[in-house]
Design a protein around this motif. Sequence first.
Motif, PDB file in Angstrom:
ATOM      1  N   UNK A 315       0.834  -1.217   0.000  1.00  0.00           N
ATOM      2  CA  UNK A 315       0.000   0.000   0.000  1.00  0.00           C
ATOM      3  C   UNK A 315       0.862   1.257   0.000  1.00  0.00           C
ATOM      4  N   UNK A 316       2.122   1.099   0.436  1.00  0.00           N
ATOM      5  CA  UNK A 316       3.021   2.260   0.466  1.00  0.00           C
ATOM      6  C   UNK A 316       3.483   2.657  -0.933  1.00  0.00           C
ATOM      7  N   UNK A 318       2.922   4.000  -4.168  1.00  0.00           N
ATOM      8  CA  UNK A 318       1.903   4.796  -4.855  1.00  0.00           C
ATOM      9  C   UNK A 318       2.085   4.779  -6.369  1.00  0.00           C
ATOM     10  N   UNK A 521     -11.912   2.007   5.969  1.00  0.00           N
ATOM     11  CA  UNK A 521     -10.498   1.708   5.818  1.00  0.00           C
ATOM     12  C   UNK A 521     -10.205   0.216   5.676  1.00  0.00           C
ATOM     13  N   UNK A 524      -7.920  -0.070   2.936  1.00  0.00           N
ATOM     14  CA  UNK A 524      -7.067   1.086   2.691  1.00  0.00           C
ATOM     15  C   UNK A 524      -5.576   0.782   2.848  1.00  0.00           C
ATOM     16  N   UNK A 525      -5.258  -0.101   3.779  1.00  0.00           N
ATOM     17  CA  UNK A 525      -3.837  -0.416   4.002  1.00  0.00           C
ATOM     18  C   UNK A 525      -3.574  -1.885   3.653  1.00  0.00           C
ATOM     19  N   UNK A 533      -7.282   6.795  -0.318  1.00  0.00           N
ATOM     20  CA  UNK A 533      -6.302   7.806   0.083  1.00  0.00           C
ATOM     21  C   UNK A 533      -6.925   8.995   0.802  1.00  0.00           C
ATOM     22  N   UNK A 535      -7.474  11.652   3.532  1.00  0.00           N
ATOM     23  CA  UNK A 535      -6.785  12.237   4.673  1.00  0.00           C
ATOM     24  C   UNK A 535      -7.601  13.432   5.154  1.00  0.00           C
ATOM     25  N   UNK A 536      -7.040  14.224   6.040  1.00  0.00           N
ATOM     26  CA  UNK A 536      -7.827  15.307   6.643  1.00  0.00           C
ATOM     27  C   UNK A 536      -8.224  16.371   5.614  1.00  0.00           C
ATOM     28  N   UNK A 537      -7.569  16.362   4.448  1.00  0.00           N
ATOM     29  CA  UNK A 537      -7.850  17.394   3.446  1.00  0.00           C
ATOM     30  C   UNK A 537      -8.741  16.946   2.301  1.00  0.00           C
ATOM     31  N   UNK A 653     -12.676  13.092   9.829  1.00  0.00           N
ATOM     32  CA  UNK A 653     -11.536  13.408   8.961  1.00  0.00           C
ATOM     33  C   UNK A 653     -11.501  14.890   8.594  1.00  0.00           C
ATOM     34  N   UNK A 654     -12.633  15.370   8.094  1.00  0.00           N
ATOM     35  CA  UNK A 654     -12.646  16.716   7.504  1.00  0.00           C
ATOM     36  C   UNK A 654     -12.924  17.794   8.530  1.00  0.00           C
TER      37      UNK A 654
ATOM     38  N   UNK B 536      -9.570  14.289  13.275  1.00  0.00           N
ATOM     39  CA  UNK B 536      -8.474  15.131  12.766  1.00  0.00           C
ATOM     40  C   UNK B 536      -7.806  15.954  13.866  1.00  0.00           C
ATOM     41  N   UNK B 645       1.740   1.749   9.005  1.00  0.00           N
ATOM     42  CA  UNK B 645       0.289   1.955   8.981  1.00  0.00           C
ATOM     43  C   UNK B 645      -0.148   2.963  10.035  1.00  0.00           C
ATOM     44  N   UNK B 652      -2.082  11.231   8.137  1.00  0.00           N
ATOM     45  CA  UNK B 652      -3.232  11.621   7.299  1.00  0.00           C
ATOM     46  C   UNK B 652      -4.289  12.330   8.133  1.00  0.00           C
ATOM     47  N   UNK B 653      -4.445  11.861   9.349  1.00  0.00           N
ATOM     48  CA  UNK B 653      -5.448  12.418  10.250  1.00  0.00           C
ATOM     49  C   UNK B 653      -5.058  13.812  10.740  1.00  0.00           C
ATOM     50  N   UNK B 665       4.746   7.506   5.017  1.00  0.00           N
ATOM     51  CA  UNK B 665       4.066   7.415   3.724  1.00  0.00           C
ATOM     52  C   UNK B 665       2.795   8.249   3.750  1.00  0.00           C
TER      53      UNK B 665
END
Lengths: 666, 666
Positions: A315-316, A318, A521, A524-525, A533, A535-537, A653-654, B536, B645, B652-653, B665
């Motif tokens: 998963x690492x 990309x 998830x 996800x991994x 993918x 993430x917080x953004x 997350x967001x 987050x 992981x 990411x969080x 990663x």
Amino acid sequence: MQNQNFTSCWLPDGRREKRSNKLIVTILSKAEVIRRVCHTYLSHLFEGFHIGTELNSQDEIVIGTYEATAQACTNDMQVDGFELRQEQGKTYILSHSDQGLLYGTFYFIEQLQLGMKIEDMSVIQNPATTIRMLNHWDNMDGSIERGYAGRSIFFEDNKLSYDKDRIQQYADLLSSVGINKICINNVNVHQVESRLIEADMLIELQHLADIFRGNYITMFLSINFASPIEIGGLKTADPLDSTVEEWWRRQTKLIYQKIPDFGGFIVKADSEHRPGPFTYGRTHADGANMLAKALAPFNGTVFWRCFVYDCLQDWRDRSTDRARAAYDHFKKLDGLFDENVILQIKNGPMDFQVREPVSPLIGALEKTNYVMEFQVTQEYTGQQIDLCYLVPQWKEILDFDTHLKGKGTTVSEILSGNLHKSLQTGITAVVNVGRDDNWTGHEFAQANLYGYGKLTWDPTFKTEKLLKDWVQITYPFVKDSATRLIEEILNRSWMIYEKYTCPLGVGWMVKTGHHYGPDVNGYEYSPWGTYHFSDRNGLGVDRTKSGSNYIEQYSANVSELYANLNSCPDNLLLFFHHVPYTHPLHSGKTVIQHIYDSHFEGVEDVEHIIYEWTREKANLPDDLYSHINQKLNSQLTNATEWRDKINTYFYRMSGIPDEHQRLIYG
Amino acid sequence: MQNQNFTSCWLPDGRREKRSNKLIVTILSKAEVIRRVCHTYLSHLFEGFHIGTELNSQDEIVIGTYEATAQACTNDMQVDGFELRQEQGKTYILSHSDQGLLYGTFYFIEQLQLGMKIEDMSVIQNPATTIRMLNHWDNMDGSIERGYAGRSIFFEDNKLSYDKDRIQQYADLLSSVGINKICINNVNVHQVESRLIEADMLIELQHLADIFRGNYITMFLSINFASPIEIGGLKTADPLDSTVEEWWRRQTKLIYQKIPDFGGFIVKADSEHRPGPFTYGRTHADGANMLAKALAPFNGTVFWRCFVYDCLQDWRDRSTDRARAAYDHFKKLDGLFDENVILQIKNGPMDFQVREPVSPLIGALEKTNYVMEFQVTQEYTGQQIDLCYLVPQWKEILDFDTHLKGKGTTVSEILSGNLHKSLQTGITAVVNVGRDDNWTGHEFAQANLYGYGKLTWDPTFKTEKLLKDWVQITYPFVKDSATRLIEEILNRSWMIYEKYTCPLGVGWMVKTGHHYGPDVNGYEYSPWGTYHFSDRNGLGVDRTKSGSNYIEQYSANVSELYANLNSCPDNLLLFFHHVPYTHPLHSGKTVIQHIYDSHFEGVEDVEHIIYEWTREKANLPDDLYSHINQKLNSQLTNATEWRDKINTYFYRMSGIPDEHQRLIYG
């Protein structure tokens, strides 16, 4: 042995009022199946009917080849096409072959079920493709991989174990929608199934093949590429090793001694830990051609699956994109496969997700035969608990314009063989049938099987008509308002399922292993190459030039369509792009607000369907009402779980609150 | 039947140089086991040794009760305690009982292995508790729930199936560290295991019980609370139903007819889908007492597990906290249990995590007998692939000051029966033994079994001494530098394992089902009540007054310790508090930086151990070197997976980069 109390399928049974008149049918064919089908199904439609074998003045219906009926064939008829013709007060069901007569007879029966007048029936029908196939993923222990309708209709206790009458009815169901090929065992061929091609098993198999042969359905087997080692006692399965070639030749000959019309092999090789030619440094072409050469003397075919990807991906990493895999593996081999090899390409680049783009390999192969593979069984689409009528999905795929030879190069054009005339093309699918009384677990899931068959015959068939027909012939006893409701909820079901499971084409946020219910998830991994993918953004997979450049596998037009944020459709946005949660969609909403909205809506939609279903209770038979009601309530539980887990995950997350202040758990 | 080539356990075998002198032992006991143990193990320690049965001038060692040897007992000796006494040139092994003589003999053997001079041996030892127990989670099909050392030593193919010699050696291993009770089957009692208490099975079981009885180990069985229904043919298992009571009385009587010293039942009731009294609106006391009454006439005991919680919790329900469950369920029942009921309380409030606080139920029960339950098998602690010497964990727990009766009310004080003198207390544990040649899969995992047994005998035993002793008696043939290395890596292993799996006490970020390897959100949206609530901004579970108020279950001092961010230890911070990623720890680091640092360090530590192990290769036997080297490399793979992981997830969080710019990663 097995339960024979089948319920609800679309062939006529005693549930419809009969027409008061008699029907006299003359059959000018020696095919036993024509007579049996008339006997079995027309008796439910008329007060009385009579079968004759010679033309006389009382005939209403004459079934026979052009030759036998001395009718002229004035059109470009394919061997399994048929014609319904009005001539001198009689209705002729005509074809060049008994197989075509069978399809014509079923068509006639269906038109009767739809309320057509016999004298209005006049049609010429040719199937769009010669390959109209189903794949069973049945294991010999009786389990079915991704099966949601009970155990196998073919196997139990590591033996063949079936009810002849049920298999015959199944064959009729398939013939009634034009299916002509069937593979009876799982593409993941385990140890015991490897033995299906051995002498003692073949003796058993031939009786099953006999039933299907009676309906012009050719039987195939999935085989284990490592069989020369596992059952042959050889030290290798290298496709270029002469002892291996010889072993397959001998084994294939043995099969054809027992089953002279045996269709051939389905092969899942070098895929998800299945053995294959890679072990020996050989190509898929080497592997497939070796088997093809063993089958060629008997006109057998190899279906070689293109579902080949790295299922031990890191998963690492990309730089690797699973979506690229089928094209990257097989495009370069174009032209290297024998004529009797047919590549089997999943409809999308990933794996039967709720929403994926069309596989770029479709149409890209110019010198290799291939079929597209659909999934009728609802692995990622609700597992026959949640309602998901898949015909709209398949239609979107079939109608998709690949632009490979200019505008209008649709998938259905390609699969009908109109792009590369020299190629054999067609459609296959993983079937959704098991031993449940209603065949498909969720009774409405029968509509997927019916619709799939019809689309293999004619990919241009209209979704609405397919659905209307299925409801009418399946539920002749259901009142009009309820009929319309069934159509409506089926018609909307895929979109509803998508709303709460797969926002913006993201896919894979599903529980691992069994694939029912949400686990954002879960993959996800994982090593499966299936990521979002987030993430917080933001979230999504960049498959443009700045990412994996998967889009380069499409024609320039399609590539541009997906590459450009302005043209990429919202429902595939996250499949092709990594965007911030605040990215504005064409709909005007932000990504995050769309995620919230669609999940709330998905649950509300299910609630609304339940409300409507409850309202129609009086117009529905009790058993049908309860069965669907129970399924809908399970679906509501599932949809609610999806809504809350997805919304909470992305809220955590967001950090962006719902514009409408609905309840999102913190 | 089973492989008899056992390797590496701590009892003497042929791998050590013998002392050149002779040893003459006089045994003044009729217990066969004393003679056998001397024969079996002393022969490996001396060039020659001789066993006599009468005192004479040549005697060096005399084994016998105070009475038989006519030695005065001048101390407060418990019945299974023992004394080593120097008297007129002889060494006496003394006790009030043969059982004590057995422990004394094993102690003597161990001292010899540790290089002690015989004439220096002078000691009085009494066990801290009368309950020194092991629980096997063996199923009758031969599998072991949470077993990582091969299949069951007791069962196979749904039958008893064991190697007598192996069971005898196992009994010796257990006696050598003082274990006196054993339950041979899984607390999750499935259908076939329910039948263990039926007549035909008991006939088989009595031979097994015979072996253990020879070593003064009492055998127990886990039973199915629903047995009256499942095997008794009754319609209910209601503990207050007289037919149910009668059924258990009859069945219990049957057991004692075959196994007169049968220990009793272990019961997992109303826990993780196991049946129990709740079905009938009865309490745990009702259920346990009903069984206790059946056992009482035979002096049998019920071990009733307190691992009771809602395993169908809704993750959306933030008001429920699984950590509260055992205390909430059982504290209110204090005093309602019969005398021969012993509650079995897991060491922590959750489930054998790498790091948890001590269960608040320990010491809180004032009128109910209970034992603490440890887990020697490494379910959440590396599954005997990763090295995790658990004695330091258990010591921390045993040394924990509950403050229940003022400062110094440690867990080991409580379990030794010093808090409530009237109570029966002790220690039990899930064992880590299977059919593997080395007993425990990872050879160093034997140290956990050894250490556990020693701690049940004396909870104040020092970790370093325990470890040093085990290494010395297990690897007498290993050179000094390598010996020190083994001690060192074992000693640090729990901390290392914690670094890469369980930052700041968070727990549960583990793959579901099998519990090996990382899955940060694996249990986050599950019904198991096991959450970290990461978003987050931060993570952790608020168990203070502003949250679930779990802390109220502790004494005021302990509650205050954990409630206050200034005093709550870093390693339990996230167990008790939800904090931002930027929260500063006592260490001076932020939470997020600690997460990154500890995961990088964890992997580096494993790498360093591998480096050191490799350096010692020349000083280690090949098989030991390779075995441990292979395990360490598997551990490195696992640690790396955890590091990447976890770091990626929280990067990411949080969006906060590593201060040291190491590779995380994206």
